[in-house]
Motif scaffolding. Structure first.
Motif, PDB file in Angstrom:
ATOM      1  N   GLU A 127      39.103  40.697  37.740  1.00  0.00           N
ATOM      2  CA  GLU A 127      39.435  40.830  36.793  1.00  0.00           C
ATOM      3  C   GLU A 127      38.834  41.503  36.311  1.00  0.00           C
ATOM      4  O   GLU A 127      38.851  42.518  35.301  1.00  0.00           O
ATOM      5  CB  GLU A 127      39.813  38.936  35.966  1.00  0.00           C
ATOM      6  CG  GLU A 127      41.176  38.143  36.588  1.00  0.00           C
ATOM      7  CD  GLU A 127      42.102  39.173  36.223  1.00  0.00           C
ATOM      8  OE1 GLU A 127      42.600  39.842  35.848  1.00  0.00           O
ATOM      9  OE2 GLU A 127      42.710  39.315  37.644  1.00  0.00           O
ATOM     10  N   THR A 128      37.281  41.231  36.197  1.00  0.00           N
ATOM     11  CA  THR A 128      36.354  41.832  35.394  1.00  0.00           C
ATOM     12  C   THR A 128      36.592  43.515  36.294  1.00  0.00           C
ATOM     13  O   THR A 128      36.679  44.399  35.091  1.00  0.00           O
ATOM     14  CB  THR A 128      34.519  41.389  36.050  1.00  0.00           C
ATOM     15  OG1 THR A 128      35.116  40.462  35.578  1.00  0.00           O
ATOM     16  CG2 THR A 128      33.733  42.937  35.760  1.00  0.00           C
TER      17      THR A 128
ATOM     18  N   ARG B  81      39.470  44.851  36.622  1.00  0.00           N
ATOM     19  CA  ARG B  81      40.234  45.332  36.349  1.00  0.00           C
ATOM     20  C   ARG B  81      40.659  45.772  34.776  1.00  0.00           C
ATOM     21  O   ARG B  81      40.976  47.230  34.026  1.00  0.00           O
ATOM     22  CB  ARG B  81      41.663  44.599  36.365  1.00  0.00           C
ATOM     23  CG  ARG B  81      42.183  44.611  37.837  1.00  0.00           C
ATOM     24  CD  ARG B  81      43.877  43.228  37.168  1.00  0.00           C
ATOM     25  NE  ARG B  81      44.175  44.376  38.573  1.00  0.00           N
ATOM     26  CZ  ARG B  81      44.938  42.891  40.177  1.00  0.00           C
ATOM     27  NH1 ARG B  81      44.939  41.811  39.518  1.00  0.00           N
ATOM     28  NH2 ARG B  81      45.724  43.385  40.825  1.00  0.00           N
ATOM     29  N   GLY B  82      39.465  45.088  33.932  1.00  0.00           N
ATOM     30  CA  GLY B  82      38.685  45.090  32.444  1.00  0.00           C
ATOM     31  C   GLY B  82      38.247  46.609  32.276  1.00  0.00           C
ATOM     32  O   GLY B  82      38.893  47.505  30.897  1.00  0.00           O
ATOM     33  N   LEU B  83      37.870  46.421  33.377  1.00  0.00           N
ATOM     34  CA  LEU B  83      36.893  47.630  33.441  1.00  0.00           C
ATOM     35  C   LEU B  83      37.843  49.612  33.850  1.00  0.00           C
ATOM     36  O   LEU B  83      37.268  50.305  33.327  1.00  0.00           O
ATOM     37  CB  LEU B  83      35.938  47.644  34.008  1.00  0.00           C
ATOM     38  CG  LEU B  83      34.645  47.046  34.156  1.00  0.00           C
ATOM     39  CD1 LEU B  83      33.350  47.333  35.014  1.00  0.00           C
ATOM     40  CD2 LEU B  83      33.881  47.885  32.703  1.00  0.00           C
TER      41      LEU B  83
END
Length: 541
Positions: free
Chosen positions: A29-30, A32-34
């Motif tokens: 998720e981290t 994808r957040g970037l």
């Protein structure tokens, strides 16, 4: 872009399996957040790890790239070292926070063992002398959501010592992809297998043999004594069988005018499983017109010596601590002489009652409906075969044991046949092929009588094959070689399962239908699959 609900549900279910998996999903998720794609569709070019290591002296200081799986990771605050492994080796990568773009350094903090990455930078040597790539670029190629049990390595008194890995042998068979990912030596075993098969092909191709393909689904199985797998073809409204051997179709090709043919193919026998028998196996069969079994013996021993030389660099095989020199010529030992020598029984009368009595005296059990051939074979396998350390050819088997071999020119009770042995295991079977259609019909009828008497492995009567022989087949020598067993010897592996990428295993609780891919559940702790499952037909299986 929001995740599809189905993917979110799958992630929740996966996260529930373990804290390690949940942590990896959080990193996902981290990323994808970037805006980092965890599974991008392409990968930049890179050098092979082995080439980087080999050419490091001339390439030191230049900018290069490497890609592969992360197999070790050591973080030191604002710096980190990782090893990237590809199919041929591994290479160290050095990461430093102020030498990478911010996004790449954040990516480094989200990496796990098992992830695939690409790194580009200059080559240098660390203080400890290890060739290393100082990364100026770092990209994620694929995120691994499950942890791999990578072994830990250390140097003890100058020796490489490995701890961990996948110790459960059955788990290694069921999840071969994990076994291969964490054990480079297992990957090497299957490279050996590929080299063995390539060497067999080169040898035969160089001698004018034509590689062909024959049917896997057959209306009538034959070419060996074995139980088949049966299936149904709905459109043809016909029962079909997975082939147990290639023999009868390859002989049809000699009738059709080819003089040297071979096939390397999967055969299937619906029988027991043990260390040296397996229901799906690879066979090499070759046939040469105007040759007999003596010619085939010379060809076979030359071929095996050639394969061993190509794959090992020498003439000696070492298997389970025992060595054998395969340099020709190999000894020849007559079947009945071997039985007399090992049992003290004369076996002069090749009829069922005296042979059954001799087997009983020796304490050898056989199926109640077994004929003379099966009885002799049972005695041979128990009392003689384990002592044939080889390489050796056992020759001149009784007619009852060899329904497709030509009668011996000097003794009509016997056939012109040989089996090849190494380390107490048979791995090849060969004949002067029976090309007399009238005698072949008599043999098939004899086998039919054995089947009626209760022998489930007696050979079926194949009218089309008889018809083919009636058109005329030249004098022929032929042989079948169990490729899996040969690879066992060359790669020094204890079981056929160790040289078959995805072996079949008995399904267990919770395994579902995935057994076909090697992901099922439990077999016996010794690695066998069925108690007493040693009844598979030989013929190189």
């Amino acid at each position: 872009m929001p995740e599809p609900e189905s993917e979110t549900s799958a992630a929740r279910a996966l996260a529930a399996e373990s804290d390690q998996v949940a942590a990896r999903l959080a990193k996902l998720e981290t990323l994808r957040g970037l805006g980092i794609d965890p599974w991008p569709p392409e990968a930049p070019e890179a050098e092979a790890a082995a080439e980087l290591a080999a050419r490091f002296p001339e390439w030191e200081g230049s900018v290069r790239a490497v890609r592969g799986r992360v197999v070790s990771f050591r973080s030191h605050g604002r710096t980190a070292f990782l090893h990237v492994e590809d199919s041929g080796g591994r290479f160290q990568v050095y990461l430093k926070s102020d030498e990478l773009p911010e996004e790449a350094w954040t990516l480094a903090g989200a990496l796990d063992l098992g992830d695939f990455v690409w790194a580009r930078g200059s080559l240098f040597r660390t203080r400890t002398g290890e060739p290393t790539l100082r990364a100026a670029e770092l990209r994620l190629l694929a995120k691994a959501l499950r942890p791999l049990p990578f072994p830990k390595e250390e140097r003890v008194a100058g020796r490489r010592v490995v701890h961990g890995g996948v110790a459960d042998r059955e788990l290694r068979y069921r999840r071969r992809y994990v076994d291969l990912a964490v054990h480079p030596e297992v990957r090497e075993t299957f490279r050996v297998r590929a080299r063995v098969i390539s060497a067999l092909r080169r040898f035969l191709d160089a001698r004018g043999f034509l590689e062909v393909e024959t049917p896997v689904l057959q209306p009538l199985y034959g070419g060996a004594a074995a139980r088949p797998f049966t299936t149904r073809h709905e459109t043809l409204d016909a029962t079909l069988y997975l082939r147990i051997a290639d023999e009868l179709y390859l002989k049809r090709l000699l009738v059709g005018g080819y003089e040297r043919v071979y096939e390397i193919a999967k055969d299937f026998r619906n029988e027991g499983i043990d260390r040296t028998h397996y229901p799906e196996f690879t066979m090499l069969e070759f046939y040469q017109a105007y040759a007999d079994y003596r010619d085939v013996m010379e060809l076979a021993e030359t071929m095996i010596a050639d394969v061993v030389r190509e794959t090992t660099g020498g003439s000696t095989l070492t298997y389970r601590g025992e060595s054998a020199d395969v340099t020709p010529p190999w000894p020849r030992l007559r079947f009945l002489d071997a039985l007399r020598s090992r049992t003290g029984e004369a076996f002069d009368v090749l009829e069922r009652e005296p042979v059954a009595a001799a087997a009983a005296r020796l304490g050898v059990e056989a199926d109640p409906g077994a004929g003379v051939g099966r009885l002799l074979d049972a005695v041979f396998k128990e009392r003689v075969e384990p002592h044939l350390r080889g390489p050796v050819f056992v020759t001149d088997h009784p007619v009852e044991l060899s329904p497709l071999a030509k009668r011996h020119r000097d003794d009509p009770r016997l056939t012109e046949r040989f089996e090849s042995f190494l380390f107490g295991l048979e791995f090849g079977n060969a004949f002067t092929e029976l090309n007399d259609p009238l005698d072949q019909r008599r043999r098939f009828e004899m086998q039919r009588e054995l089947r009626a008497a209760g022998d489930p492995e007696a050979h079926a009567l194949d009218e089309d094959f008889l018809r083919a022989l009636e058109y005329g087949m030249p004098p022929t020598g032929g042989m079948g070689i169990g490729v899996d067993r040969l690879v066992m010897f060359v790669a020094d592996q204890p079981s056929l399962r160790d040289v078959i990428l995805f072996p079949q295993l008995r399904p267990g609780p919770g395994s579902g239908p995935a057994a076909a891919g090697g992901a099922g559940g439990g077999s016996a702790p010794d690695g066998t699959n069925a108690p007493g499952a040693d009844a598979a037909a030989r013929d190189g299986a």
